[in-house]
Enzyme design. Sequence first.
Site, mmCIF file in Angstrom:
data_model
loop_
_atom_site.group_PDB
_atom_site.id
_atom_site.type_symbol
_atom_site.label_atom_id
_atom_site.label_comp_id
_atom_site.label_asym_id
_atom_site.label_seq_id
_atom_site.Cartn_x
_atom_site.Cartn_y
_atom_site.Cartn_z
ATOM 1 N N ASP A 1 -6.527 5.184 9.310
ATOM 2 C CA ASP A 1 -7.906 5.278 8.816
ATOM 3 C C ASP A 1 -8.364 3.990 8.152
ATOM 4 O O ASP A 1 -9.548 3.696 8.085
ATOM 5 C CB ASP A 1 -8.021 6.400 7.780
ATOM 6 C CG ASP A 1 -7.755 7.750 8.394
ATOM 7 O OD1 ASP A 1 -7.887 7.880 9.623
ATOM 8 O OD2 ASP A 1 -7.406 8.677 7.639
ATOM 9 N N GLU A 60 -10.308 14.228 13.454
ATOM 10 C CA GLU A 60 -9.669 14.449 12.157
ATOM 11 C C GLU A 60 -10.392 15.607 11.473
ATOM 12 O O GLU A 60 -11.131 16.356 12.112
ATOM 13 C CB GLU A 60 -9.692 13.179 11.283
ATOM 14 C CG GLU A 60 -8.756 12.077 11.790
ATOM 15 C CD GLU A 60 -8.447 11.006 10.744
ATOM 16 O OE1 GLU A 60 -8.882 11.148 9.577
ATOM 17 O OE2 GLU A 60 -7.778 10.021 11.097
ATOM 18 N N HIS A 73 0.795 -1.224 0.000
ATOM 19 C CA HIS A 73 0.000 0.000 0.000
ATOM 20 C C HIS A 73 0.829 1.276 0.000
ATOM 21 O O HIS A 73 0.315 2.364 0.218
ATOM 22 C CB HIS A 73 -1.021 -0.014 1.128
ATOM 23 C CG HIS A 73 -2.282 -0.706 0.711
ATOM 24 N ND1 HIS A 73 -2.268 -1.830 -0.081
ATOM 25 C CD2 HIS A 73 -3.583 -0.425 0.925
ATOM 26 C CE1 HIS A 73 -3.512 -2.206 -0.321
ATOM 27 N NE2 HIS A 73 -4.333 -1.371 0.276
HETATM 28 C C1 FAD Z 1 -6.037 3.368 1.329
HETATM 29 C C2 FAD Z 1 -4.860 3.707 2.211
HETATM 30 C C3 FAD Z 1 -5.071 4.317 3.426
HETATM 31 C C4 FAD Z 1 -4.011 4.650 4.256
HETATM 32 N N1 FAD Z 1 -4.266 5.248 5.442
HETATM 33 C C5 FAD Z 1 -3.252 5.544 6.270
HETATM 34 C C6 FAD Z 1 -3.494 6.155 7.517
HETATM 35 O O1 FAD Z 1 -4.623 6.485 7.870
HETATM 36 N N2 FAD Z 1 -2.436 6.397 8.327
HETATM 37 C C7 FAD Z 1 -1.160 6.028 7.990
HETATM 38 O O2 FAD Z 1 -0.261 6.224 8.795
HETATM 39 N N3 FAD Z 1 -0.908 5.483 6.807
HETATM 40 C C8 FAD Z 1 -1.920 5.237 5.937
HETATM 41 N N4 FAD Z 1 -1.643 4.666 4.730
HETATM 42 C C9 FAD Z 1 -0.244 4.458 4.347
HETATM 43 C C10 FAD Z 1 0.331 3.161 4.896
HETATM 44 O O3 FAD Z 1 0.622 3.307 6.265
HETATM 45 C C11 FAD Z 1 1.601 2.839 4.143
HETATM 46 O O4 FAD Z 1 1.280 2.479 2.845
HETATM 47 C C12 FAD Z 1 2.438 1.795 4.821
HETATM 48 O O5 FAD Z 1 3.555 1.581 4.011
HETATM 49 C C13 FAD Z 1 1.738 0.477 5.121
HETATM 50 O O6 FAD Z 1 1.397 -0.236 3.979
HETATM 51 P P1 FAD Z 1 1.781 -1.767 3.810
HETATM 52 O O7 FAD Z 1 1.565 -2.505 5.087
HETATM 53 O O8 FAD Z 1 1.109 -2.260 2.602
HETATM 54 O O9 FAD Z 1 3.358 -1.690 3.617
HETATM 55 P P2 FAD Z 1 4.193 -1.738 2.244
HETATM 56 O O10 FAD Z 1 3.756 -0.653 1.383
HETATM 57 O O11 FAD Z 1 4.158 -3.104 1.682
HETATM 58 O O12 FAD Z 1 5.659 -1.439 2.810
HETATM 59 C C14 FAD Z 1 6.023 -0.157 3.255
HETATM 60 C C15 FAD Z 1 7.519 -0.093 3.560
HETATM 61 O O13 FAD Z 1 7.799 -0.833 4.740
HETATM 62 C C16 FAD Z 1 8.631 -1.936 4.441
HETATM 63 N N5 FAD Z 1 8.078 -3.059 5.189
HETATM 64 C C17 FAD Z 1 6.933 -3.736 4.973
HETATM 65 N N6 FAD Z 1 6.764 -4.676 5.913
HETATM 66 C C18 FAD Z 1 7.828 -4.583 6.740
HETATM 67 C C19 FAD Z 1 8.239 -5.284 7.911
HETATM 68 N N7 FAD Z 1 7.515 -6.277 8.419
HETATM 69 N N8 FAD Z 1 9.390 -4.912 8.494
HETATM 70 C C20 FAD Z 1 10.141 -3.908 8.002
HETATM 71 N N9 FAD Z 1 9.806 -3.216 6.899
HETATM 72 C C21 FAD Z 1 8.665 -3.553 6.284
HETATM 73 C C22 FAD Z 1 8.589 -2.122 2.946
HETATM 74 O O14 FAD Z 1 9.760 -2.688 2.425
HETATM 75 C C23 FAD Z 1 8.401 -0.699 2.467
HETATM 76 O O15 FAD Z 1 9.613 -0.027 2.429
HETATM 77 C C24 FAD Z 1 -2.685 4.349 3.864
HETATM 78 C C25 FAD Z 1 -2.461 3.753 2.635
HETATM 79 C C26 FAD Z 1 -3.531 3.429 1.808
HETATM 80 C C27 FAD Z 1 -3.251 2.824 0.492
#
Ligand code: FAD
Length: 513
Positions: free
Chosen positions: A160, A273, A96
């Site tokens: 969120d 918010e 994400h």
């Molecule tokens: C619809 C939507 C709503 C969102 N709402 C919010 C919100 O309200 N508040 C907020 O703070 N953020 C929000 N986000 C952003 C979100 O927090 C980031 O995208 C975050 O990266 C988490 O997504 P993910 O778990 O898919 O991680 P990824 O996008 O898969 O990874 C993010 C980063 O972390 C690294 N990573 C992943 N897993 C691990 C792990 N276990 N250990 C170490 N590194 C790791 C990856 O290599 C990459 O660099 C939102 C995103 C979307 C798409």
Amino acid sequence: MAFNRLALAVALLAVAASAAVISAAWLDHVPLEIASKLDSSSNATARFATDYGGVTSAPPPAAVLRPSSVEDIAVLLRFVHGVETRVPVAARGNGHSVHGQAFAPDGVVIDMAALGNSGGRRRINVSTEGMYVDAGGEHLWIEVLEETLKLGLSPRSWTDYLYLTVGGTLSNAGIGGQVFRHGPQISTVYELDVLTGQGELITCSGESNQDLFYGALGGLGQLGIITRARIALRPAPARVRWLRLFYTDLDNFTKDQEFLISKPDPIGFDYVEGEVMLNHQSVDNSTFYSNQAVESINRLAAEFDTLYFLEGAMYYDSNTVVDQKIEGLLGELNFVPGFNFSNDVTYLEFLDRVHIEIQRVEGNSTSSTRVFHPWLNLFLPKSRVRDFQIGVFQGILHNINPTGLVLLYPMNKNRWNDLMTATVPDEEVFYVVGFLWTAATVEDWRSFGALNDEVLGFCQQHGIEVKQYLPLYTSQGDWERHFGSVKWEKFVQLKRRYDPKALLAPGQHIFAV
Ligand SMILES: Cc1cc2nc3c(=O)[nH]c(=O)nc-3n(C[C@H](O)[C@H](O)[C@H](O)COP(=O)(O)OP(=O)(O)OC[C@H]3O[C@@H](n4cnc5c(N)ncnc54)[C@H](O)[C@@H]3O)c2cc1C
Ligand SMILES: *[C@@H]1O[C@H](CO)[C@@H](O)[C@H](O)[C@H]1NC(C)=O
Ligand SMILES: *[C@@H]1O[C@H](CO)[C@@H](O)[C@H](O)[C@H]1NC(C)=O
Ligand SMILES: *[C@@H]1O[C@H](CO)[C@@H](O)[C@H](O)[C@H]1NC(C)=O
Ligand SMILES: *[C@@H]1O[C@H](CO)[C@@H](O)[C@H](O)[C@H]1NC(C)=O
Ligand SMILES: *[C@@H]1O[C@H](CO)[C@@H](O)[C@H](O)[C@H]1NC(C)=O
Ligand SMILES: *[C@@H]1O[C@H](CO)[C@@H](O)[C@H](O)[C@H]1NC(C)=O
């Protein structure tokens, strides 16, 4: 210069287009234990070269690892640390990110979800005595919530949207409407298991291996892979009164938000918010508003250029008290009379509101239309909110037709721990500004990217010291400015220690090779 995102993405697109298939000889030498768990089919690798942002901008990984245990990941990390070829590795949570932060061009992407699926049992344990949950880093927050709710408990601070992973949000901060009271999600963690770049599993906390613990929280995946987090819990409330209050001016809106985040538990709201509706943007009928409410809000939106709404929520178990508390609070606020709307929902319905709304809008269609998300999130010091309003909302964005949401809400700096890698502005109260654009075409994606760059340029030109959240910088100078020299020095030292070959999460573009 901070505003070269577009140039970067275009350059990467060019690289992707011209990249020849690189023969990854090292793939033939991976340890037997994990060989069958590596998938180098183009089907798999292509999927891991794109993310929620929607633009495939880098060469795909050579392979995807689907680990069935933490040890599988350790084996991979020890292997890549040992080989001569440079093999970058990125954990992918739920993909994400919007700028390829979980990509590993020509390396290995770890499909973290595979960990939680193996054996069919969730890696989530709740301790009712300790009031904490141990959750695998691969788990979605919705899964953590489902498990804790079975025992009447809940984490304290939320994003969120709950279809994000524990490891992914803790690598950033994890922010939302509860931050003003409980801090970001990284402030609610007691302990982590982190697999370092050398494949060593280290348990760390504020008491032991402190440097890795604080370093990894908000550490953008640079110091290791979070395989477990121990997260603080609280009793889960039964229900939530969920409100939206409309304003036609910034001053009353922000004054009320700041008033509400200054109220201690249990007097004030549990969640605060807000959003900005630019250029007569209207509201759609959603599960939140009655059709009558939609009509009156849209009449107001037609009259004023910009509307603001404050979103608040109060948790409760007993009806009588919440009615009085809300009545009392509303009396102290200055929203447009009559423009207060409310809903009464379960705690789960409230926390999962974004997903519920997405499902309602999209139905069950597995629509294949691509959507791009050129998002920009900033932390803005309170003292510059007015300047930002004039220059950005009324200036740069004056004539655009906004597709997407613009978030604007304040937080308290004292809920953030400065020992952590996560970085915020140097003011007691600061705002998050989230430009959550939706673009239907690559051209639109480019225009929003250019707009984002203009916003960043405006801030730089006027000395508005914003910090990007989910940051995208491409030069070390920009990263150093982002962290400030003290934090940057510390981060560089930690990187040398825990990922000396700089193999982890290369998609963050922090450490050049
Ligand atoms: C619809 C939507 C709503 C969102 N709402 C919010 C919100 O309200 N508040 C907020 O703070 N953020 C929000 N986000 C952003 C979100 O927090 C980031 O995208 C975050 O990266 C988490 O997504 P993910 O778990 O898919 O991680 P990824 O996008 O898969 O990874 C993010 C980063 O972390 C690294 N990573 C992943 N897993 C691990 C792990 N276990 N250990 C170490 N590194 C790791 C990856 O290599 C990459 O660099 C939102 C995103 C979307 C798409
Ligand atoms: C590749 O993906 C396509 C479309 O999802 C699917 O039909 C095909 O079976 C996949 N091929 C392999 C080898 O998995
Ligand atoms: C949950 O508890 C089981 C049994 O004690 C243990 O094997 C497992 O590692 C724990 N999982 C997490 C994520 O702590
Ligand atoms: C949305 O609003 C329109 C006009 O007010 C109404 O006709 C329609 O039924 C509403 N749709 C839903 C799903 O409520
Ligand atoms: C702000 O609130 C005050 C108090 O209700 C009100 O008098 C004033 O008109 C509001 N300002 C604007 C611009 O709406
Ligand atoms: C709006 O606020 C008033 C005053 O507190 C209250 O009586 C009314 O019920 C509220 N309306 C809604 C829809 O919540
Ligand atoms: C989606 O699917 C479920 C079960 O298949 C069904 O109950 C529901 O009505 C569907 N929703 C929509 C919006 O089509």
